[in-house]
Design an enzyme around this catalytic site. Structure first.
Site, PDB file in Angstrom:
ATOM      1  N   ASP A   1     -22.106  -0.534  70.288  1.00 58.53           N
ATOM      2  CA  ASP A   1     -23.109  -1.480  69.767  1.00 58.53           C
ATOM      3  C   ASP A   1     -24.066  -0.907  68.712  1.00 58.53           C
ATOM      4  O   ASP A   1     -25.289  -1.118  68.788  1.00 58.53           O
ATOM      5  CB  ASP A   1     -23.943  -2.052  70.922  1.00 58.53           C
TER       6      ASP A   1
ATOM      7  N   HIS B   1     -30.107 -12.357  70.303  1.00 51.02           N
ATOM      8  CA  HIS B   1     -29.651 -11.204  69.514  1.00 51.02           C
ATOM      9  C   HIS B   1     -28.143 -11.275  69.272  1.00 51.02           C
ATOM     10  O   HIS B   1     -27.410 -11.888  70.053  1.00 51.02           O
ATOM     11  CB  HIS B   1     -29.997  -9.889  70.234  1.00 51.02           C
TER      12      HIS B   1
ATOM     13  N   LYS C   1     -17.761  -8.173  72.542  1.00 58.51           N
ATOM     14  CA  LYS C   1     -18.072  -8.484  73.946  1.00 58.51           C
ATOM     15  C   LYS C   1     -19.267  -9.422  74.041  1.00 58.51           C
ATOM     16  O   LYS C   1     -20.097  -9.463  73.148  1.00 58.51           O
ATOM     17  CB  LYS C   1     -18.286  -7.192  74.731  1.00 58.51           C
TER      18      LYS C   1
ATOM     19  N   CYS D   1     -25.642  -0.787  77.848  1.00 59.42           N
ATOM     20  CA  CYS D   1     -24.230  -0.880  77.463  1.00 59.42           C
ATOM     21  C   CYS D   1     -23.501   0.460  77.526  1.00 59.42           C
ATOM     22  O   CYS D   1     -22.330   0.512  77.885  1.00 59.42           O
ATOM     23  CB  CYS D   1     -24.102  -1.532  76.102  1.00 59.42           C
TER      24      CYS D   1
END
Ligand code: ZN
Length: 210
Positions: free
Chosen positions: A14, A87, A112, A157
């Site tokens: 990410d 977001h 994801k 994450c």
């Protein structure tokens, strides 16, 4: 430490505009780890990127729930869910990779969190703990048994990805100085505790870089 390049993969979690300064869910100084991640990526034949990728009506957005503020929690069928500011909405600038991320050799992007009713912190498994992303199959079909994880955020994450990797039988390393944390109510300490309990190795980038 020499990585076995044929059997190891780097998972970059990410590194997106949304999680870096100026983004909708900015993690303090998270852009500062990007040059290090670019350097680390040169040490791996297999690099996988993940990209948080939510529909507008995603269940993790506080503004999709009445009278809820970001960072409050709600109970969902699959467990407690932290609510976040809106977001990484699909197709927006916030969801794009950070412009400093420079890994032309990355082979796979795992998107994801695209199911409206399920969040997904982990690169391997959505938050319902039942819906796989396919990453395990990709790695095992390439005979990869060891993963190194970097990115944002250490305590969400990155940690969930590492815990799933270890549980699925991968030898799992988290490169601490190539990650940044949100640290919400002690979440960073508890994430490290869970990871260490599961045998995940906490290392620094100097162990990998020549
Ligand atoms: Zn998200």
């Amino acid at each position: 430490m020499q990585t076995d390049s044929k059997r190891s993969a780097l998972i970059v979690v990410d590194v997106q505009n949304g999680f870096t300064p100026g983004g909708n869910l900015a993690v303090t100084a998270a852009d500062q780890i990007i040059p290090l991640i670019n350097q680390l990526a040169c040490q791996f034949d297999t690099v996988v990127l993940t990209q948080d990728w939510h529909p507008d009506q995603h269940i993790s957005f506080a503004d999709n729930h009445e009278n809820k503020q970001p960072f409050e929690t709600i109970e969902l069928p699959y467990g407690t869910q932290v609510l976040w500011p809106r977001h990484c909405v699909q197709g927006t600038h916030d969801a794009e990779f950070h412009p400093d991320l420079d890994i032309p050799t990355a082979q796979l992007i795992i998107r994801k969190g695209f199911h409206a009713e399920i969040d997904s912190y982990s690169a391997f498994m959505e938050a319902d703990r039942r819906t796989p992303t396919g990453l395990k199959g990709y790695l095992t079909e390439h005979q990869i048994d060891t993963v190194y994880i970097v990115g944002i955020a250490t305590d969400f994450c990155v940690a969930w990805t590492a815990l799933d990797a270890a549980q699925m039988g991968f030898k799992t390393y988290v490169i601490e100085d190539a990650c940044k944390a949100i640290d919400l109510n002690g979440s960073l300490q508890s994430a490290w505790q869970s990871m260490l309990e599961q045998g995940i190795q906490r290392i620094q980038s100097t162990a990998i870089l020549p």
